[in-house]
Design a protein around this motif. Structure first.
Motif, mmCIF file in Angstrom:
data_model
loop_
_atom_site.group_PDB
_atom_site.id
_atom_site.type_symbol
_atom_site.label_atom_id
_atom_site.label_comp_id
_atom_site.label_asym_id
_atom_site.label_seq_id
_atom_site.Cartn_x
_atom_site.Cartn_y
_atom_site.Cartn_z
ATOM 1 N N ASP A 1 3.704 7.223 2.339
ATOM 2 C CA ASP A 1 4.226 8.257 3.241
ATOM 3 C C ASP A 1 4.279 9.619 2.549
ATOM 4 O O ASP A 1 3.964 10.646 3.150
ATOM 5 C CB ASP A 1 5.619 7.874 3.742
ATOM 6 C CG ASP A 1 5.605 6.691 4.695
ATOM 7 O OD1 ASP A 1 4.517 6.359 5.212
ATOM 8 O OD2 ASP A 1 6.683 6.090 4.912
ATOM 9 N N GLU A 2 4.676 9.603 1.262
ATOM 10 C CA GLU A 2 4.751 10.860 0.516
ATOM 11 C C GLU A 2 3.359 11.459 0.318
ATOM 12 O O GLU A 2 3.176 12.682 0.418
ATOM 13 C CB GLU A 2 5.418 10.613 -0.842
ATOM 14 C CG GLU A 2 5.503 11.824 -1.756
ATOM 15 C CD GLU A 2 6.491 12.888 -1.290
ATOM 16 O OE1 GLU A 2 6.651 13.880 -2.018
ATOM 17 O OE2 GLU A 2 7.078 12.745 -0.196
ATOM 18 N N ARG B 1 2.368 13.112 3.514
ATOM 19 C CA ARG B 1 3.105 14.362 3.714
ATOM 20 C C ARG B 1 2.537 15.477 2.843
ATOM 21 O O ARG B 1 2.301 16.606 3.318
ATOM 22 C CB ARG B 1 4.580 14.148 3.374
ATOM 23 C CG ARG B 1 5.459 15.381 3.604
ATOM 24 C CD ARG B 1 6.883 15.167 3.138
ATOM 25 N NE ARG B 1 6.997 15.066 1.693
ATOM 26 C CZ ARG B 1 7.017 16.116 0.874
ATOM 27 N NH1 ARG B 1 6.899 17.359 1.357
ATOM 28 N NH2 ARG B 1 7.124 15.959 -0.428
#
Length: 372
Positions: A294-295, A298
């Motif tokens: 997820d990071e 992002r």
């Protein structure tokens, strides 16, 4: 539009060291584009910069069995792209024959890698001509091509980048010893790279200072400006990005991972990318903890926005043993053969290769040229 199907000029080849890679990318697109929806005009650029009307032959442009594709000037004639409003009128200039004007081109798909194509130059020409095109505009393309200014922009936006130093041609001529001291301060090993090249061309991993001058001179064969990066221990992770529709945010895939299984390469170099697919494992998606995946997504979207990218990009990371992500680079025209990481990641995300081509062309057609 004066014709039923959308006419798209697929531009490939070019003057950079990535000429053959660009042709291979064009081969993939020519073989997959929806011919019922798009009328294709293949446009090749020779290594000397001549524009030619190329044959619509995907097979001749593939890299396979030692065959390295080349755009030559023996096609149907040179091309002239006049400037002005409305659809671009491609004019074929053949020796001993009057100019032959092709029907208007509605959109350009510039599949050029490296300088004189991926770096904002053709984008500026198309902006002047008022022709829609796939991919990032002038500034994002130029900053994305120059690894120095790419890092400046990304760091300015608060994104994590690794230690590096830049050797300009004037600094190298003026005080070579000071340049070598700058590099030595990074520690060893380091990667010596042409600042404005891609496909791992001209890159050397240096583990001993007595090999440094040789590595810098090799990089300078491709670009007088050289960037030297401290080696970062970590897994090579990539995220594919697509521009959002309208005012929606960028879309990202799950991260993929590159694992070089042939120890002869040492890193993901030019030979590994294009001539030894058996020695490389592309893992889509990468085996990462959910929070890290997820990071990465992002940060990829933030990098895309930080440079003002449009259309598409691939953001490359190092995932370190300590669990942190470091942005290595952003590529505004990533490898786009059916077997490249960018299309593979989107395919695993439910967007097949022909659909991806269509989406990019539709994004380009929906976007105005000029200030935006």
């Amino acid at each position: 539009m004066s014709h039923q199907r959308i006419r798209v000029a697929i531009v490939f080849g070019g003057r950079s060291g990535e000429h053959a890679v660009s042709a291979a990318t064009a081969a993939g697109v020519l073989g997959a584009i929806d011919r019922g929806k798009y009328d294709v005009v293949p446009v090749g650029i020779t290594r000397s910069g001549e524009w030619v009307l190329a044959a619509d032959d995907a097979g001749a442009l593939e890299i396979r069995d030692g065959h390295v594709p080349e755009v030559d000037a023996t096609g149907d004639g040179r091309l002239l792209v006049p400037f002005g409003s409305g659809p671009a009128q491609l004019v074929v200039l053949s020796p001993g024959a009057p100019p032959n004007e092709l029907a208007g081109v509605d959109v350009v798909l510039p599949l050029l890698h490296g300088p004189f194509g991926e770096d904002g130059t053709i984008q500026g020409m198309l902006e002047l001509a008022g022709v829609p095109y796939v991919g990032s505009g002038v500034l994002a393309s130029a900053a994305g091509m120059d690894k120095h200014y790419m890092k400046v922009v990304l760091a300015g936006a608060g994104l994590p980048v690794g230690p590096y130093t830049v050797l300009t041609p004037s600094a190298w001529r003026r005080d070579r010893a000071a340049c070598l001291d700058q590099v030595a301060s990074l520690g060893l090993p380091v990667f010596v790279k042409p600042a404005r090249a891609g496909s791992s061309i001209g890159i050397t991993r240096v583990e001993s200072l007595d090999r440094l001058v040789e590595a810098i001179e090799e990089a300078q064969r491709h670009d007088p400006k050289v960037i030297v990066e401290a080696a970062i221990t970590g897994r090579e992770i990539e995220v594919a990005v697509l521009e959002g529709r309208g005012d929606e945010p960028p879309r990202t895939t799950m991260p993929g991972e590159i694992v070089v299984t042939n120890a002869e390469h040492g890193f993901y170099d030019y030979e590994a990318k294009y001539f030894d697919s058996a020695g490389v494992d592309l893992r889509c998606p990468a085996d990462l903890p959910p929070g890290v995946a997820d990071e990465a997504r992002r940060l990829a979207a933030e990098a895309f926005d930080a440079l003002g990218c449009e259309g598409l990009a691939r953001v490359d990371f190092f995932y370190t043993p300590s669990g942190t992500l470091v942005v290595n680079e952003i590529n505004t025209m990533p490898g786009f053969t059916p077997f490249s990481m960018f299309p593979l990641l989107w395919e695993r995300s439910g967007v097949a290769y022909p659909e991806l081509i269509d989406e990019l062309l539709q994004l380009a057609l929906a976007r105005p040229t000029g200030l935006r």
